[in-house]
Design an enzyme around this catalytic site. Structure first.
Site, PDB file in Angstrom:
ATOM      1  N   LYS A  13      46.319  64.212  78.225  1.00 46.54           N
ATOM      2  CA  LYS A  13      47.241  65.342  78.244  1.00 46.54           C
ATOM      3  C   LYS A  13      48.705  64.893  78.227  1.00 46.54           C
ATOM      4  O   LYS A  13      49.540  65.586  77.673  1.00 46.54           O
ATOM      5  CB  LYS A  13      46.948  66.303  79.389  1.00 46.54           C
ATOM      6  CG  LYS A  13      47.039  65.747  80.769  1.00 46.54           C
ATOM      7  CD  LYS A  13      46.662  66.840  81.770  1.00 46.54           C
ATOM      8  CE  LYS A  13      46.965  66.436  83.196  1.00 46.54           C
ATOM      9  NZ  LYS A  13      46.407  65.127  83.607  1.00 46.54           N
ATOM     10  N   ARG A  88      47.885  71.721  89.856  1.00 49.56           N
ATOM     11  CA  ARG A  88      46.658  70.981  90.134  1.00 49.56           C
ATOM     12  C   ARG A  88      45.860  71.655  91.244  1.00 49.56           C
ATOM     13  O   ARG A  88      44.762  71.210  91.566  1.00 49.56           O
ATOM     14  CB  ARG A  88      47.002  69.569  90.566  1.00 49.56           C
ATOM     15  CG  ARG A  88      46.898  68.527  89.447  1.00 49.56           C
ATOM     16  CD  ARG A  88      47.102  67.199  90.113  1.00 49.56           C
ATOM     17  NE  ARG A  88      46.788  66.018  89.394  1.00 49.56           N
ATOM     18  CZ  ARG A  88      47.611  65.320  88.633  1.00 49.56           C
ATOM     19  NH1 ARG A  88      48.795  65.771  88.368  1.00 49.56           N
ATOM     20  NH2 ARG A  88      47.236  64.172  88.112  1.00 49.56           N
ATOM     21  N   ARG A 127      44.098  51.895  80.037  1.00 52.52           N
ATOM     22  CA  ARG A 127      45.364  52.520  79.648  1.00 52.52           C
ATOM     23  C   ARG A 127      46.556  51.636  80.027  1.00 52.52           C
ATOM     24  O   ARG A 127      46.613  51.085  81.116  1.00 52.52           O
ATOM     25  CB  ARG A 127      45.482  53.872  80.356  1.00 52.52           C
ATOM     26  CG  ARG A 127      46.802  54.581  80.147  1.00 52.52           C
ATOM     27  CD  ARG A 127      46.733  56.029  80.502  1.00 52.52           C
ATOM     28  NE  ARG A 127      46.597  56.281  81.927  1.00 52.52           N
ATOM     29  CZ  ARG A 127      46.452  57.482  82.443  1.00 52.52           C
ATOM     30  NH1 ARG A 127      46.378  58.541  81.649  1.00 52.52           N
ATOM     31  NH2 ARG A 127      46.347  57.655  83.736  1.00 52.52           N
ATOM     32  N   ARG A 162      49.439  51.107  85.134  1.00 54.83           N
ATOM     33  CA  ARG A 162      49.811  51.846  86.347  1.00 54.83           C
ATOM     34  C   ARG A 162      48.963  51.364  87.519  1.00 54.83           C
ATOM     35  O   ARG A 162      47.780  51.100  87.350  1.00 54.83           O
ATOM     36  CB  ARG A 162      49.564  53.342  86.121  1.00 54.83           C
ATOM     37  CG  ARG A 162      50.734  54.053  85.531  1.00 54.83           C
ATOM     38  CD  ARG A 162      50.394  55.440  85.100  1.00 54.83           C
ATOM     39  NE  ARG A 162      49.593  56.183  86.065  1.00 54.83           N
ATOM     40  CZ  ARG A 162      49.238  57.443  85.895  1.00 54.83           C
ATOM     41  NH1 ARG A 162      49.615  58.088  84.802  1.00 54.83           N
ATOM     42  NH2 ARG A 162      48.523  58.065  86.782  1.00 54.83           N
ATOM     43  N   ARG A 173      40.117  60.222  91.975  1.00 51.54           N
ATOM     44  CA  ARG A 173      40.985  61.237  91.358  1.00 51.54           C
ATOM     45  C   ARG A 173      40.163  62.250  90.566  1.00 51.54           C
ATOM     46  O   ARG A 173      40.480  63.441  90.522  1.00 51.54           O
ATOM     47  CB  ARG A 173      42.025  60.558  90.462  1.00 51.54           C
ATOM     48  CG  ARG A 173      43.225  60.074  91.263  1.00 51.54           C
ATOM     49  CD  ARG A 173      43.947  58.933  90.589  1.00 51.54           C
ATOM     50  NE  ARG A 173      44.596  59.300  89.341  1.00 51.54           N
ATOM     51  CZ  ARG A 173      44.920  58.414  88.394  1.00 51.54           C
ATOM     52  NH1 ARG A 173      44.639  57.134  88.551  1.00 51.54           N
ATOM     53  NH2 ARG A 173      45.517  58.794  87.302  1.00 51.54           N
TER      54      ARG A 173
HETATM   55  P1  AMP Z   1      49.478  61.876  87.000  1.00 53.83           P
HETATM   56  O1  AMP Z   1      50.442  60.946  86.367  1.00 53.83           O
HETATM   57  O2  AMP Z   1      49.649  63.306  86.540  1.00 53.83           O
HETATM   58  O3  AMP Z   1      48.057  61.404  86.918  1.00 53.83           O
HETATM   59  O4  AMP Z   1      49.853  61.906  88.570  1.00 53.83           O
HETATM   60  C1  AMP Z   1      49.767  60.742  89.370  1.00 53.83           C
HETATM   61  C2  AMP Z   1      49.595  61.150  90.823  1.00 53.83           C
HETATM   62  O5  AMP Z   1      50.726  61.946  91.268  1.00 53.83           O
HETATM   63  C3  AMP Z   1      48.385  62.042  91.102  1.00 53.83           C
HETATM   64  O6  AMP Z   1      47.203  61.290  91.261  1.00 53.83           O
HETATM   65  C4  AMP Z   1      48.819  62.744  92.393  1.00 53.83           C
HETATM   66  O7  AMP Z   1      48.681  61.896  93.510  1.00 53.83           O
HETATM   67  C5  AMP Z   1      50.304  62.970  92.158  1.00 53.83           C
HETATM   68  N1  AMP Z   1      50.544  64.293  91.532  1.00 53.83           N
HETATM   69  C6  AMP Z   1      50.977  64.532  90.267  1.00 53.83           C
HETATM   70  N2  AMP Z   1      51.061  65.852  90.021  1.00 53.83           N
HETATM   71  C7  AMP Z   1      50.673  66.477  91.165  1.00 53.83           C
HETATM   72  C8  AMP Z   1      50.502  67.842  91.544  1.00 53.83           C
HETATM   73  N3  AMP Z   1      50.731  68.840  90.683  1.00 53.83           N
HETATM   74  N4  AMP Z   1      50.078  68.096  92.809  1.00 53.83           N
HETATM   75  C9  AMP Z   1      49.835  67.104  93.678  1.00 53.83           C
HETATM   76  N5  AMP Z   1      49.943  65.799  93.376  1.00 53.83           N
HETATM   77  C10 AMP Z   1      50.358  65.472  92.134  1.00 53.83           C
END
Ligand code: AMP
Length: 222
Positions: A13, A88, A127, A162, A173
């Site tokens: 995404k 989320r 990734r 990452r 996750r």
């Molecule tokens: P992502 O890059 O979107 O996978 O986000 C990395 C991490 O940031 C996630 O595993 C969460 O710990 C935190 N995170 C990102 N977006 C949110 C959200 N909308 N609500 C809560 N935690 C978030």
């Protein structure tokens, strides 16, 4: 227009959001990127968020919702934005909906990338992302490699992995994603604004296929 990107970690995404952001001239807002940037700079927000992120947990709603509302109040997103990684939780979806209705009631669509978990795990552990924040290009060492290993095709910067892209954290996750996403998906389904894409991640042109499907949907839902 607001485009809300839904999908598990590693569903693509972020990559799709970046392309759609160029295509529709909309700012791409990734909550994950905002948190990572704050962690790097060791801001108060970053230190707090890191406690959750490094353990594969969601950052609490009180922090995340406030952060997104404040970002969505800035001038550069008056015509809408692409939201990547938010909402989320059901609470985040409701708060976002209320915010949009009250402050900027323009067309909103949700795009769900629906991919089986085992495929996602393979995808996430391989990734790598461009270390240059301005670029942020995303590659996969197996499915979408850079031309020169470890180097970004676009800007020549180093590609990095990452910290949270390991199998154990990813499984955690994914569990959190499934626990929360059912409600969110239903929320947008009930509003009749959900478009589901089932990408073939083994196709070398998966990104182009996704873009074309979303464009086709948006053409008929302006
Ligand atoms: P992502 O890059 O979107 O996978 O986000 C990395 C991490 O940031 C996630 O595993 C969460 O710990 C935190 N995170 C990102 N977006 C949110 C959200 N909308 N609500 C809560 N935690 C978030």
């Amino acid at each position: 227009m607001y485009i809300i990107m839904l999908g598990a970690p590693g569903s693509g995404k972020g990559t799709l959001a970046k392309e759609l952001s160029k295509e529709y001239n909309l700012v791409h807002i990734s909550t994950g990127d905002i948190f990572r940037e704050n962690i790097k700079k060791q801001t108060e927000l970053g230190k707090e968020a890191d406690k959750y992120i490094s353990n594969g947990l969601l950052v609490p709603d009180e922090i995340t919702i406030g952060l997104v509302k404040s970002r969505l109040s800035e001038d550069d997103v008056k015509s809408g934005a692409i939201l990547d990684g938010f909402p989320r939780t059901a609470k985040q979806a409701e708060e976002l909906d209320m915010f949009i209705r009250k402050n900027n009631p323009i067309n909103t669509v949700a795009v769900l990338l629906d991919i089986p978990d085992e495929d996602l795990i393979k995808r996430v552990v391989k990734r790598v992302t461009c270390s240059n924040k301005e670029c942020g290009a995303i590659y996969n060492t197996e499915f979408r490699p850079s031309k020169v290993p470890g180097i970004c095709d676009i800007c020549g910067s180093k590609l990095v992995k990452r910290d949270d892209d390991n199998e154990e954290t990813v499984r955690g996750r994914l569990k959190i994603y499934h626990d929360n996403s059912k409600e969110i998906i239903k929320y947008y389904e009930d509003k009749n604004i959900l478009f589901t894409v089932k990408p073939n991640i083994y196709s070398p042109t998966v990104l182009e296929e996704n873009i074309s499907k979303v464009k086709g949907y948006l053409e008929t839902h302006k």
